[in-house]
Motif scaffolding. Structure first.
Motif, PDB file in Angstrom:
ATOM      1  N   LEU A 160      -6.732  39.854  41.521  1.00 14.24           N
ATOM      2  CA  LEU A 160      -5.845  39.429  40.451  1.00 14.24           C
ATOM      3  C   LEU A 160      -4.623  38.709  41.006  1.00 14.24           C
ATOM      4  O   LEU A 160      -4.229  37.665  40.493  1.00 14.24           O
ATOM      5  CB  LEU A 160      -5.413  40.623  39.606  1.00 14.24           C
ATOM      6  N   GLN A 161      -4.041  39.233  42.082  1.00 17.17           N
ATOM      7  CA  GLN A 161      -2.900  38.563  42.701  1.00 17.17           C
ATOM      8  C   GLN A 161      -3.285  37.189  43.217  1.00 17.17           C
ATOM      9  O   GLN A 161      -2.538  36.223  43.061  1.00 17.17           O
ATOM     10  CB  GLN A 161      -2.347  39.393  43.856  1.00 17.17           C
ATOM     11  N   TYR A 162      -4.462  37.093  43.828  1.00 17.20           N
ATOM     12  CA  TYR A 162      -4.894  35.796  44.357  1.00 17.20           C
ATOM     13  C   TYR A 162      -5.049  34.782  43.234  1.00 17.20           C
ATOM     14  O   TYR A 162      -4.547  33.659  43.321  1.00 17.20           O
ATOM     15  CB  TYR A 162      -6.207  35.941  45.130  1.00 17.20           C
ATOM     16  N   LEU A 186       3.143  43.801  52.452  1.00 19.58           N
ATOM     17  CA  LEU A 186       2.477  45.081  52.207  1.00 19.58           C
ATOM     18  C   LEU A 186       2.340  45.879  53.495  1.00 19.58           C
ATOM     19  O   LEU A 186       2.590  47.087  53.517  1.00 19.58           O
ATOM     20  CB  LEU A 186       1.106  44.846  51.585  1.00 19.58           C
ATOM     21  N   ILE A 187       1.973  45.224  54.583  1.00 17.54           N
ATOM     22  CA  ILE A 187       1.798  45.926  55.855  1.00 17.54           C
ATOM     23  C   ILE A 187       3.138  46.409  56.388  1.00 17.54           C
ATOM     24  O   ILE A 187       3.252  47.531  56.895  1.00 17.54           O
ATOM     25  CB  ILE A 187       1.065  45.024  56.866  1.00 17.54           C
ATOM     26  N   PHE A 224      -1.742  26.563  49.643  1.00 13.66           N
ATOM     27  CA  PHE A 224      -0.500  27.262  49.297  1.00 13.66           C
ATOM     28  C   PHE A 224      -0.784  28.687  48.842  1.00 13.66           C
ATOM     29  O   PHE A 224      -0.054  29.619  49.174  1.00 13.66           O
ATOM     30  CB  PHE A 224       0.259  26.519  48.203  1.00 13.66           C
ATOM     31  N   SER A 225      -1.860  28.859  48.081  1.00 10.74           N
ATOM     32  CA  SER A 225      -2.225  30.188  47.610  1.00 10.74           C
ATOM     33  C   SER A 225      -2.640  31.093  48.775  1.00 10.74           C
ATOM     34  O   SER A 225      -2.322  32.290  48.788  1.00 10.74           O
ATOM     35  CB  SER A 225      -3.363  30.089  46.600  1.00 10.74           C
ATOM     36  N   ALA A 253      -1.146  35.514  52.428  1.00 16.67           N
ATOM     37  CA  ALA A 253      -0.781  36.034  53.750  1.00 16.67           C
ATOM     38  C   ALA A 253       0.613  36.651  53.699  1.00 16.67           C
ATOM     39  O   ALA A 253       0.869  37.684  54.323  1.00 16.67           O
ATOM     40  CB  ALA A 253      -0.837  34.924  54.790  1.00 16.67           C
ATOM     41  N   GLY A 254       1.508  36.027  52.953  1.00 17.65           N
ATOM     42  CA  GLY A 254       2.846  36.595  52.782  1.00 17.65           C
ATOM     43  C   GLY A 254       2.818  37.927  52.069  1.00 17.65           C
ATOM     44  O   GLY A 254       3.547  38.854  52.425  1.00 17.65           O
TER      45      GLY A 254
END
Length: 87
Positions: free
Chosen positions: A20-22, A80-81, A68-69, A74-75
């Motif tokens: 969903l975020q992607y 999150l990590i 860009f997505s 990756a950001g």
């Protein structure tokens, strides 16, 4: 998830959140980058590989939106990590 018995599956929930975020991020980038150059936005830009072409300017815009997505994803992962590492 809608068929069969409802089972608590946290990995499925996490996978759905990531997808969903992607797609939300991709939609935002497509609407800003591609939406300004086409007369009508469509889901074709999301799911049809034929729109990923380097022969047209809109094709380059779609390619840039996907890149860009990916960078934004990756950001998200770095954030999150880092949050999991500090906790």
């Amino acid at each position: 998830m809608f068929y069969g018995a409802m089972v608590w599956d946290p990995w499925l929930i996490v996978a759905q959140i990531v997808c969903l975020q992607y797609y939300l991020t991709l939609g935002v980038f497509l609407s800003f980058v591609v939406g300004t150059h086409v007369s009508r936005m469509s889901l074709v830009y999301f799911f049809d590989f034929a729109t990923l072409t380097s022969s047209t300017f809109v094709g380059w815009c779609v390619i840039a939106s996907f890149l860009f997505s990916a960078v934004a994803g990756a950001g998200y992962m770095i954030h999150l990590i880092e949050r999991a590492r500090s906790a």
